[in-house]
Write an enzyme that holds these catalytic residues in place. Structure first.
Site: not given
Length: 347
Positions: A300-302
């Site tokens: 999700g951060d990516a």
């Protein structure tokens, strides 16, 4: 560090070192953890960090949600486009974080607390799920005064886009409000990630304080559901309806309608604009095979990193979402929140 005015994106969050272990089913049962969740460590979880060191094969990976996203944005942008702040201790963990940032081209202006330990996150992998158990340590000792320091103030002044993780709301709402209000008054973009279901559940007051200044909200299906539950929406699993409800919340800078992006793992991403809330856009994700997926820690951060990179480059929302999908897919094929090396062009 590069010339201060060159940083387009300023990110803030809790810098953590991830301690990642695989085949963690027994640990999940022992410490009463859900397989796909993110929590702050309680007293009953305290022994888990020592147990990982003593009994498991650990992979240490630079973590911290906004720092992961910042490294992702740095991956797709020219050098010295992204700068990140958060609080660390003066220890080896902080040095490991700096080394990981350097590889991806992310510059940092940490607040360093002497004698404190840098925060850590136990990452328990089971199948394609990841359970995160965080001890914030130094990360929650961030001082708002750091933002007005000679090192940091010009960076805030010069940035065009700001990104914060929802996790920071557990201790640093005043710092986020200072940045968000400045961004709003200057007509700049402030983006916030909901980060975990417990943020809308238990930190709803802090979230509502910052929300009027948010131009972009990013979350996943579990966080959207938690927001719906906390605010009494009837259909908690209708992602378009939840995104619409968030997009149409009151906004201080009404000239820039809020955009809400809800990811749903390998299924699709839903985007709702406050300018046209009745017409959600749904972007399919190209799924990977099970064999291609190493782990989902940091996916999700990516996505957020790729999306922010697109935003900084002036790409359309559609192109930015596509970049998020590409970086998310790249991340799940690596161990933890890392990206392919040598670099693969995303745009």
């Amino acid at each position: 560090m590069a010339a201060q005015e060159s940083y387009k994106l300023f990110c803030i969050g809790n810098p953590l070192l991830d301690m990642q272990v695989n085949n963690g089913e027994e640990l999940l049962a022992k410490y009463d953890l859900k397989s796909n969740d993110a929590i702050l460590a309680e007293e009953k979880h305290a022994p888990i960090y020592r147990e990982l060191v003593e009994k498991h094969k650990i992979t240490y990976v630079a973590g911290g949600a906004a720092q992961n996203a910042a490294r992702g944005a740095a991956y797709v942008l020219p050098p010295h486009s992204v700068v990140y702040t958060g609080c660390v201790g003066d220890d080896d963990l902080a040095e490991q974080l700096k080394a990981a940032n350097k590889r991806e081209g992310l510059d940092q202006v940490y607040l360093v607390k002497k004698g404190e330990k840098t925060g850590a996150c136990a990452v328990i992998i089971s199948g394609h799920d990841r359970s995160l158990v965080t001890t914030l340590a130094a990360a929650e000792k961030f001082d708002k005064e750091h933002l007005s320091s000679p090192e940091v103030a010009p960076l805030i002044e010069g940035a065009q886009v700001f990104y914060a993780e929802g996790y920071f709301l557990t201790h640093g709402v005043e710092s986020l409000l200072e940045i968000a209000k400045k961004a709003s008054e200057a007509g700049k973009i402030f983006a916030l990630n909901l980060s975990a279901p417990f943020i809308p559940q238990f930190f709803a007051v802090q979230l509502q304080q910052v929300l009027p200044y948010c131009d972009i909200i990013i979350g996943n299906e579990a966080e959207a559901e938690a927001w719906a539950s906390a605010t009494g929406l009837p259909d908690k699993e209708d992602l378009s309806a939840v995104a619409r409800a968030i997009a149409t919340q009151p906004k201080s800078n009404a000239s820039r309608p809020r955009t809400v992006i809800i990811t749903h793992g390998p299924k699709s991403t839903t985007v709702v604009s406050g300018a046209d809330p009745e017409n959600p856009k749904v972007f399919p994700v190209t799924p990977l095979t099970d064999a291609e997926i190493v782990d989902t820690n940091g996916a999700g951060d990516a996505f957020a990193g790729g999306f922010l990179g697109g935003l900084v480059l002036g790409k359309s929302i559609e192109e930015a979402v596509e970049a998020g999908h590409k970086l998310g897919a790249m991340c799940v094929q690596q161990v933890g929140p890392q990206y392919k090396w040598p670099k693969v062009p995303i745009f």
